[in-house]
Scaffold this motif. Sequence first.
Motif, PDB file in Angstrom:
ATOM      1  N   VAL A  72       5.025  -4.033   7.125  1.00 43.96           N
ATOM      2  CA  VAL A  72       6.287  -3.348   7.437  1.00 43.96           C
ATOM      3  C   VAL A  72       6.198  -1.902   6.933  1.00 43.96           C
ATOM      4  CG1 VAL A  72       8.761  -3.286   6.918  1.00 43.96           C
ATOM      5  CG2 VAL A  72       7.654  -5.471   7.405  1.00 43.96           C
ATOM      6  N   HIS A  73       6.592  -0.966   7.794  1.00 40.29           N
ATOM      7  CA  HIS A  73       6.506   0.470   7.497  1.00 40.29           C
ATOM      8  C   HIS A  73       7.776   0.920   6.771  1.00 40.29           C
ATOM      9  CE1 HIS A  73       5.868   4.755   9.400  1.00 40.29           C
ATOM     10  NE2 HIS A  73       5.552   4.720   8.128  1.00 40.29           N
ATOM     11  N   LEU A  74       7.624   1.437   5.554  1.00 41.65           N
ATOM     12  CA  LEU A  74       8.782   1.967   4.832  1.00 41.65           C
ATOM     13  C   LEU A  74       8.598   3.468   4.635  1.00 41.65           C
ATOM     14  CD1 LEU A  74       9.373  -0.780   2.091  1.00 41.65           C
ATOM     15  CD2 LEU A  74      10.411  -0.583   4.341  1.00 41.65           C
ATOM     16  N   SER A  75       9.098   4.253   5.589  1.00 41.43           N
ATOM     17  CA  SER A  75       8.997   5.715   5.524  1.00 41.43           C
ATOM     18  C   SER A  75      10.373   6.261   5.154  1.00 41.43           C
ATOM     19  CB  SER A  75       8.569   6.270   6.888  1.00 41.43           C
ATOM     20  OG  SER A  75       8.955   7.629   7.007  1.00 41.43           O
ATOM     21  N   THR A  76      10.470   6.851   3.963  1.00 40.83           N
ATOM     22  CA  THR A  76      11.786   7.381   3.547  1.00 40.83           C
ATOM     23  C   THR A  76      12.196   8.553   4.434  1.00 40.83           C
ATOM     24  OG1 THR A  76      10.550   8.435   1.735  1.00 40.83           O
ATOM     25  CG2 THR A  76      11.965   6.578   1.170  1.00 40.83           C
ATOM     26  N   GLY A  77      11.212   9.337   4.925  1.00 38.52           N
ATOM     27  CA  GLY A  77      11.558  10.436   5.830  1.00 38.52           C
ATOM     28  C   GLY A  77      12.213   9.891   7.103  1.00 38.52           C
ATOM     29  N   ASP A  78      11.612   8.843   7.689  1.00 40.47           N
ATOM     30  CA  ASP A  78      12.190   8.242   8.908  1.00 40.47           C
ATOM     31  C   ASP A  78      13.577   7.655   8.614  1.00 40.47           C
ATOM     32  OD1 ASP A  78       9.885   8.899  10.256  1.00 40.47           O
ATOM     33  OD2 ASP A  78       9.090   6.857  10.369  1.00 40.47           O
ATOM     34  N   MET A  79      13.697   6.995   7.450  1.00 38.80           N
ATOM     35  CA  MET A  79      15.002   6.381   7.104  1.00 38.80           C
ATOM     36  C   MET A  79      16.074   7.457   6.962  1.00 38.80           C
ATOM     37  SD  MET A  79      13.985   3.707   4.132  1.00 38.80           S
ATOM     38  CE  MET A  79      12.457   2.824   4.246  1.00 38.80           C
ATOM     39  N   LEU A  80      15.698   8.577   6.326  1.00 36.24           N
ATOM     40  CA  LEU A  80      16.677   9.664   6.133  1.00 36.24           C
ATOM     41  C   LEU A  80      17.049  10.302   7.466  1.00 36.24           C
ATOM     42  CD1 LEU A  80      15.114  11.195   2.904  1.00 36.24           C
ATOM     43  CD2 LEU A  80      17.403  10.184   3.072  1.00 36.24           C
ATOM     44  N   ARG A  81      16.045  10.482   8.347  1.00 33.11           N
ATOM     45  CA  ARG A  81      16.372  11.057   9.671  1.00 33.11           C
ATOM     46  C   ARG A  81      17.275  10.108  10.454  1.00 33.11           C
ATOM     47  NH1 ARG A  81      11.371  13.333   8.607  1.00 33.11           N
ATOM     48  NH2 ARG A  81      10.231  11.492   9.310  1.00 33.11           N
ATOM     49  N   ALA A  82      17.107   8.785  10.266  1.00 33.35           N
ATOM     50  CA  ALA A  82      17.992   7.820  10.943  1.00 33.35           C
ATOM     51  C   ALA A  82      19.413   7.926  10.373  1.00 33.35           C
ATOM     52  CB  ALA A  82      17.440   6.397  10.780  1.00 33.35           C
ATOM     53  N   GLU A  83      19.527   8.118   9.055  1.00 32.78           N
ATOM     54  CA  GLU A  83      20.867   8.281   8.439  1.00 32.78           C
ATOM     55  C   GLU A  83      21.533   9.556   8.969  1.00 32.78           C
ATOM     56  OE1 GLU A  83      22.429   6.416   5.943  1.00 32.78           O
ATOM     57  OE2 GLU A  83      20.807   5.043   5.336  1.00 32.78           O
ATOM     58  N   ILE A 140       0.837  -1.192   0.000  1.00 35.12           N
ATOM     59  CA  ILE A 140       0.000   0.000   0.000  1.00 35.12           C
ATOM     60  C   ILE A 140       0.877   1.248   0.000  1.00 35.12           C
ATOM     61  CG2 ILE A 140      -1.717   1.294   1.361  1.00 35.12           C
ATOM     62  CD1 ILE A 140      -2.922  -1.341   0.787  1.00 35.12           C
ATOM     63  N   VAL A 141       0.555   2.200  -0.871  1.00 36.24           N
ATOM     64  CA  VAL A 141       1.196   3.518  -0.790  1.00 36.24           C
ATOM     65  C   VAL A 141       0.268   4.425   0.012  1.00 36.24           C
ATOM     66  CG1 VAL A 141       1.909   5.569  -2.082  1.00 36.24           C
ATOM     67  CG2 VAL A 141       2.431   3.289  -2.991  1.00 36.24           C
ATOM     68  N   LEU A 142       0.780   4.995   1.100  1.00 33.02           N
ATOM     69  CA  LEU A 142       0.015   5.967   1.882  1.00 33.02           C
ATOM     70  C   LEU A 142       0.534   7.336   1.480  1.00 33.02           C
ATOM     71  CD1 LEU A 142      -2.194   6.176   3.912  1.00 33.02           C
ATOM     72  CD2 LEU A 142      -0.541   5.881   5.732  1.00 33.02           C
ATOM     73  N   PHE A 143      -0.357   8.091   0.841  1.00 35.81           N
ATOM     74  CA  PHE A 143       0.057   9.288   0.118  1.00 35.81           C
ATOM     75  C   PHE A 143      -0.564  10.526   0.752  1.00 35.81           C
ATOM     76  CE2 PHE A 143      -0.452  12.269  -3.440  1.00 35.81           C
ATOM     77  CZ  PHE A 143       0.777  12.178  -4.063  1.00 35.81           C
ATOM     78  N   GLY A 144       0.100  11.673   0.611  1.00 38.33           N
ATOM     79  CA  GLY A 144      -0.488  12.929   1.087  1.00 38.33           C
ATOM     80  C   GLY A 144       0.590  13.974   1.274  1.00 38.33           C
ATOM     81  N   ALA A 145       0.149  15.218   1.371  1.00 37.37           N
ATOM     82  CA  ALA A 145       1.069  16.340   1.550  1.00 37.37           C
ATOM     83  C   ALA A 145       1.746  16.247   2.914  1.00 37.37           C
ATOM     84  CB  ALA A 145       0.270  17.641   1.437  1.00 37.37           C
ATOM     85  N   PRO A 146       2.795  17.036   3.149  1.00 33.49           N
ATOM     86  CA  PRO A 146       3.392  17.096   4.484  1.00 33.49           C
ATOM     87  C   PRO A 146       2.319  17.436   5.518  1.00 33.49           C
ATOM     88  CG  PRO A 146       4.746  18.315   2.905  1.00 33.49           C
ATOM     89  CD  PRO A 146       3.494  17.905   2.183  1.00 33.49           C
ATOM     90  N   GLY A 147       2.229  16.643   6.566  1.00 37.80           N
ATOM     91  CA  GLY A 147       1.252  16.912   7.628  1.00 37.80           C
ATOM     92  C   GLY A 147      -0.118  16.299   7.381  1.00 37.80           C
ATOM     93  N   ALA A 148      -0.281  15.572   6.278  1.00 39.28           N
ATOM     94  CA  ALA A 148      -1.602  15.001   5.953  1.00 39.28           C
ATOM     95  C   ALA A 148      -1.987  13.880   6.903  1.00 39.28           C
ATOM     96  CB  ALA A 148      -1.619  14.498   4.511  1.00 39.28           C
ATOM     97  N   GLY A 149      -0.998  13.303   7.600  1.00 36.95           N
ATOM     98  CA  GLY A 149      -1.301  12.241   8.561  1.00 36.95           C
ATOM     99  C   GLY A 149      -0.760  10.876   8.140  1.00 36.95           C
ATOM    100  N   LYS A 150       0.184  10.846   7.202  1.00 36.81           N
ATOM    101  CA  LYS A 150       0.714   9.572   6.709  1.00 36.81           C
ATOM    102  C   LYS A 150       1.350   8.752   7.832  1.00 36.81           C
ATOM    103  CE  LYS A 150       3.522  11.656   3.756  1.00 36.81           C
ATOM    104  NZ  LYS A 150       3.228  13.088   4.016  1.00 36.81           N
ATOM    105  N   GLY A 151       2.259   9.402   8.565  1.00 37.29           N
ATOM    106  CA  GLY A 151       2.972   8.682   9.621  1.00 37.29           C
ATOM    107  C   GLY A 151       2.034   8.194  10.717  1.00 37.29           C
ATOM    108  N   THR A 152       1.099   9.058  11.108  1.00 35.04           N
ATOM    109  CA  THR A 152       0.140   8.711  12.169  1.00 35.04           C
ATOM    110  C   THR A 152      -0.677   7.489  11.767  1.00 35.04           C
ATOM    111  OG1 THR A 152      -0.041  11.068  12.656  1.00 35.04           O
ATOM    112  CG2 THR A 152      -1.807   9.652  13.499  1.00 35.04           C
ATOM    113  N   GLN A 153      -1.215   7.520  10.560  1.00 33.71           N
ATOM    114  CA  GLN A 153      -2.080   6.428  10.105  1.00 33.71           C
ATOM    115  C   GLN A 153      -1.267   5.174   9.793  1.00 33.71           C
ATOM    116  OE1 GLN A 153      -5.312   6.469  10.273  1.00 33.71           O
ATOM    117  NE2 GLN A 153      -5.595   8.646  10.740  1.00 33.71           N
ATOM    118  N   ALA A 154      -0.042   5.353   9.265  1.00 35.16           N
ATOM    119  CA  ALA A 154       0.790   4.188   8.936  1.00 35.16           C
ATOM    120  C   ALA A 154       1.064   3.359  10.186  1.00 35.16           C
ATOM    121  CB  ALA A 154       2.103   4.638   8.291  1.00 35.16           C
TER     122      ALA A 154
END
Length: 196
Positions: A28-39, A4-18
């Motif tokens: 399994v949650h694949l959030s590129t924003g989270d991965m980049l912040r971990a890097e 599933i692609v969970l799509f939306g603008a910044p702040g749309a609620g993707k992370g919360t709903q994911a």
Amino acid sequence: MLNIVLFGAPGAGKGTQAEMLLKKYDLVHLSTGDMLRAEIARGTERGKLAKQLIDKGLFVPDRMVVEMIEEKIWANKSAKGFIFDGFPRTIPQAEMLDRMLAENGLEIHAMMALDAPEDELVKRLLNRGKVSGRPDDQDESIIRDRIVVYNEKTAPLIDFYKTQGKHKPVKGVGTIEEIFNNLCAIVDRVATKEVA
Ligand code: AP5
Ligand code: MG
């Protein structure tokens, strides 16, 4: 496998709903924003480049996020499925994802698109910024720039997935619970077809 692609603008609620969806459906949650912040937190080469761009509200190169996604998919080969959050974000990313999945007999089953007005997005992100420590949430002008980049580069993905018959619009305003129930109804429909 349910993808599933969970799509939306910044702040749309993707992370919360994911977070809620992956618990319910064991995905399994694949959030590129989270991965980049971990890097960034680990101080890697990727992280150093990413920080300069993210703090300004700009995208990192397509190749970088596609590589990170590919690594995570292969590390979780036996997963029941994936929730993609914040990825794909450009047409080339979506094309690379389709190719990568197709080479392995996989596909995206639905693109659930959360929709919320810009002023609501800005309000949510400024609020989150007070506790998140995310540099890109601290300044209203950077938040508005992120939304401009979204409208230019990411919103065209709606048509990309419409053409594939996978675009499922969802109202992104309301209680978190209401929105979650609407998303679950879509996942249940898609999952039933996948099994049938
Ligand atoms: P990323 O981390 O993906 O951030 P984003 O897309 O800007 O989205 P957010 O995480 O800010 O919002 P969200 O939709 O997850 O909302 P949330 O659930 O947190 O990306 C960050 C940066 O990394 C990008 O700008 C880019 O530079 C780079 N990047 C990442 N992926 C990339 C890619 N693929 N290609 C290139 N560059 C990439 O909710 C927000 C707030 O609202 C929270 O406080 C939450 O509690 C609240 N909230 C949620 N739902 C509701 C509701 N229904 N009502 C009221 N409040 C709510
Ligand atoms: Mg997020």
